[in-house]
Design a protein around this motif. Structure first.
Motif, PDB file in Angstrom:
ATOM      1  N   ILE A 199      43.654 -50.236  16.400  1.00 53.58           N
ATOM      2  CA  ILE A 199      44.075 -48.896  16.941  1.00 53.58           C
ATOM      3  C   ILE A 199      43.392 -48.096  16.812  1.00 53.58           C
ATOM      4  O   ILE A 199      43.395 -47.784  15.108  1.00 53.58           O
ATOM      5  CB  ILE A 199      45.146 -48.947  16.344  1.00 53.58           C
ATOM      6  N   ALA A 200      42.448 -47.685  17.395  1.00 52.44           N
ATOM      7  CA  ALA A 200      41.129 -46.447  16.680  1.00 52.44           C
ATOM      8  C   ALA A 200      41.395 -45.908  18.006  1.00 52.44           C
ATOM      9  O   ALA A 200      41.216 -46.242  19.661  1.00 52.44           O
ATOM     10  CB  ALA A 200      39.756 -47.595  16.967  1.00 52.44           C
ATOM     11  N   PRO A 201      41.561 -43.750  17.789  1.00 52.17           N
ATOM     12  CA  PRO A 201      42.001 -42.729  18.892  1.00 52.17           C
ATOM     13  C   PRO A 201      40.513 -42.959  19.901  1.00 52.17           C
ATOM     14  O   PRO A 201      39.222 -43.734  19.168  1.00 52.17           O
ATOM     15  CB  PRO A 201      41.478 -41.958  17.479  1.00 52.17           C
ATOM     16  N   ARG A 202      41.079 -42.604  20.790  1.00 58.05           N
ATOM     17  CA  ARG A 202      39.993 -43.224  22.245  1.00 58.05           C
ATOM     18  C   ARG A 202      38.314 -42.559  21.394  1.00 58.05           C
ATOM     19  O   ARG A 202      37.275 -42.651  22.213  1.00 58.05           O
ATOM     20  CB  ARG A 202      40.310 -41.879  23.455  1.00 58.05           C
ATOM     21  N   HIS A 203      38.595 -40.653  20.590  1.00 53.06           N
ATOM     22  CA  HIS A 203      37.223 -40.015  20.974  1.00 53.06           C
ATOM     23  C   HIS A 203      36.161 -41.525  19.599  1.00 53.06           C
ATOM     24  O   HIS A 203      35.081 -41.292  20.199  1.00 53.06           O
ATOM     25  CB  HIS A 203      37.448 -39.217  19.995  1.00 53.06           C
ATOM     26  N   ASP A 204      36.331 -42.603  19.155  1.00 52.34           N
ATOM     27  CA  ASP A 204      35.626 -43.212  18.436  1.00 52.34           C
ATOM     28  C   ASP A 204      35.143 -44.607  19.654  1.00 52.34           C
ATOM     29  O   ASP A 204      34.049 -45.471  19.685  1.00 52.34           O
ATOM     30  CB  ASP A 204      36.807 -44.231  17.191  1.00 52.34           C
ATOM     31  N   GLN A 205      35.589 -44.281  20.907  1.00 47.72           N
ATOM     32  CA  GLN A 205      34.784 -44.801  21.785  1.00 47.72           C
ATOM     33  C   GLN A 205      34.811 -46.810  21.650  1.00 47.72           C
ATOM     34  O   GLN A 205      33.562 -47.821  21.815  1.00 47.72           O
ATOM     35  CB  GLN A 205      33.698 -44.476  22.089  1.00 47.72           C
ATOM     36  N   LEU A 206      35.913 -47.180  20.818  1.00 49.69           N
ATOM     37  CA  LEU A 206      35.774 -48.802  20.447  1.00 49.69           C
ATOM     38  C   LEU A 206      36.632 -49.328  21.812  1.00 49.69           C
ATOM     39  O   LEU A 206      37.576 -48.968  22.316  1.00 49.69           O
ATOM     40  CB  LEU A 206      36.964 -48.693  19.470  1.00 49.69           C
ATOM     41  N   ALA A 207      36.276 -50.835  21.607  1.00 50.52           N
ATOM     42  CA  ALA A 207      37.014 -51.131  22.809  1.00 50.52           C
ATOM     43  C   ALA A 207      37.424 -52.951  22.765  1.00 50.52           C
ATOM     44  O   ALA A 207      36.445 -53.546  22.335  1.00 50.52           O
ATOM     45  CB  ALA A 207      36.051 -51.548  24.684  1.00 50.52           C
ATOM     46  N   GLY A 208      37.703 -53.535  23.280  1.00 51.46           N
ATOM     47  CA  GLY A 208      38.314 -55.002  23.325  1.00 51.46           C
ATOM     48  C   GLY A 208      40.021 -55.058  23.345  1.00 51.46           C
ATOM     49  O   GLY A 208      40.194 -54.384  23.350  1.00 51.46           O
ATOM     50  N   PRO A 209      40.335 -56.268  23.454  1.00 55.84           N
ATOM     51  CA  PRO A 209      41.165 -57.090  24.055  1.00 55.84           C
ATOM     52  C   PRO A 209      42.157 -56.662  23.549  1.00 55.84           C
ATOM     53  O   PRO A 209      43.640 -57.100  23.759  1.00 55.84           O
ATOM     54  CB  PRO A 209      40.502 -58.474  23.714  1.00 55.84           C
ATOM     55  N   ASN A 210      42.250 -56.599  21.687  1.00 61.85           N
ATOM     56  CA  ASN A 210      42.549 -56.126  21.121  1.00 61.85           C
ATOM     57  C   ASN A 210      42.857 -55.396  20.224  1.00 61.85           C
ATOM     58  O   ASN A 210      43.927 -54.533  19.279  1.00 61.85           O
ATOM     59  CB  ASN A 210      43.408 -57.131  20.227  1.00 61.85           C
ATOM     60  N   VAL A 211      42.351 -54.152  20.960  1.00 62.29           N
ATOM     61  CA  VAL A 211      42.074 -52.442  20.568  1.00 62.29           C
ATOM     62  C   VAL A 211      43.320 -51.697  21.339  1.00 62.29           C
ATOM     63  O   VAL A 211      42.780 -51.968  22.798  1.00 62.29           O
ATOM     64  CB  VAL A 211      40.594 -51.944  20.367  1.00 62.29           C
ATOM     65  N   LEU A 212      44.164 -51.110  20.574  1.00 66.05           N
ATOM     66  CA  LEU A 212      44.262 -49.350  21.421  1.00 66.05           C
ATOM     67  C   LEU A 212      44.098 -48.873  21.039  1.00 66.05           C
ATOM     68  O   LEU A 212      43.887 -48.620  19.741  1.00 66.05           O
ATOM     69  CB  LEU A 212      46.309 -50.087  20.457  1.00 66.05           C
TER      70      LEU A 212
END
Length: 318
Positions: free
Chosen positions: A113-126
């Motif tokens: 779970i990473a806030p949107r401004h971290d710009q992390l993406a992936g199928p298991n990322v919220l």
């Protein structure tokens, strides 16, 4: 396997708040583990993930033993080491969740779970907009019940949440002087009361400026236990408006969860990630400049319950 949720954090109050807020919504008994690795694991966390409980100081190792929990939620880099380890040690039976970008492949966890401004993406990322927190109607009602005297303060009751300097952002005495002067100018126009709360990061010089500036204004200045019990829930519960320094994603997220107008004062360019967060809040109509007009009520930013519901769905479907 223990039918419980481990909330794993270091000593950071912000990390603890996020992990516990989510854990409390998961429908399992919660056990909070304060785990901080020793060297060399502390230097490389969460990359160096071998050694199991040897990564802990000897007096903490008895905490990190089987039976493993059904769910583990960590927040922060130190916790990321142990949530990563748990996934392997439990042979995948413990559902492992990591809050905040772990700075390595999210595939090492069941969910990140990473806030949107971290710009992390992936199928298991919220990707919530802000940080997770416990603020909802029941929490605010409890805050009002805990601080009934605030109801007698003249409205508008303006809560002022003071953070502190961070990398690339100086919140020094000059900033505090300017913020206090502008708050007082608005108070002279509108009346009301000012309730200023310092954090652990608020510089003493900035706090001294606020104590002097607000000495004749209804309300309070709180900086720690010497000023009595922390009135933070009561301030949020009774606030007609909130003013938050721009440095803390957690403080801004919790302020925006209340449902009243939220203002900030930005005196210098923000670091890139923080600037993206501010921009997203402004685009949603959740954050306003210090002297901007804003609706008295706004749609609260409350994401923790939705994240918990999604985690339950994923755990049930595994």
């Amino acid at each position: 396997m223990r039918e419980e949720c481990w909330a794993i954090t270091d000593a950071s109050a912000g990390n603890q708040r996020q992990a516990l807020a989510l854990a409390e919504r998961m429908g399992l008994p919660v056990r909070h583990l304060l785990l901080e690795p020793r060297a060399p694991w502390s230097w490389l966390a969460p990359r160096l993930a071998v050694g199991g409980r040897l990564a802990l100081p000897a007096d903490r190792r008895a905490l990190f033993v089987p039976p493993w929990p059904r769910l583990a939620i960590g927040c922060g880099r130190a916790a990321a080491l142990f949530t990563r380890m748990l996934r392997r040690l439990s042979r995948g039976h413990c559902y492992c969740v990591q809050i905040l970008d772990p700075r390595i492949d999210p595939a090492h966890w069941d969910t990140v779970i990473a806030p949107r401004h971290d710009q992390l993406a992936g199928p298991n990322v919220l990707v919530p907009l802000g940080s997770l927190n416990p603020v909802d109607e029941d929490w605010l009602a409890d805050g009002r019940d805990a601080c009934p005297a605030f109801e007698e303060l003249p409205p508008p009751r303006v809560g002022v949440l003071l953070g502190g300097p961070r990398k690339q952002l100086a919140l020094d005495a000059g900033y505090a002087r300017e913020l206090a002067a502008r708050l007082l100018a608005r108070h002279r126009r509108e009346g009301g009361s000012l309730l200023a709360l310092a954090s652990r990061r608020t510089p003493p010089a900035a706090l001294a400026i606020f104590r002097e500036a607000l000495a004749g204004v209804p309300g309070l200045v709180w900086s720690g236990p010497d000023d009595g019990r922390n009135p933070y829930p009561g301030v949020l519960g009774w606030a007609d408006r909130l003013v938050v320094t721009p440095d803390s994603v957690n403080m801004l997220s919790e302020a925006c969860a209340v449902g009243c107008a939220v203002h900030t004062h930005v005196a210098a360019p923000l670091p890139d990630k923080l600037a993206r967060f501010h921009r997203a809040l402004r685009e949603r109509g959740l954050l306003h400049g210090l002297d901007e007009d804003a609706p008295a009520h706004q749609s609260p930013l409350r994401e923790t319950a939705a994240i918990a519901a999604e985690l339950k769905r994923r755990m049930a479907g595994r």
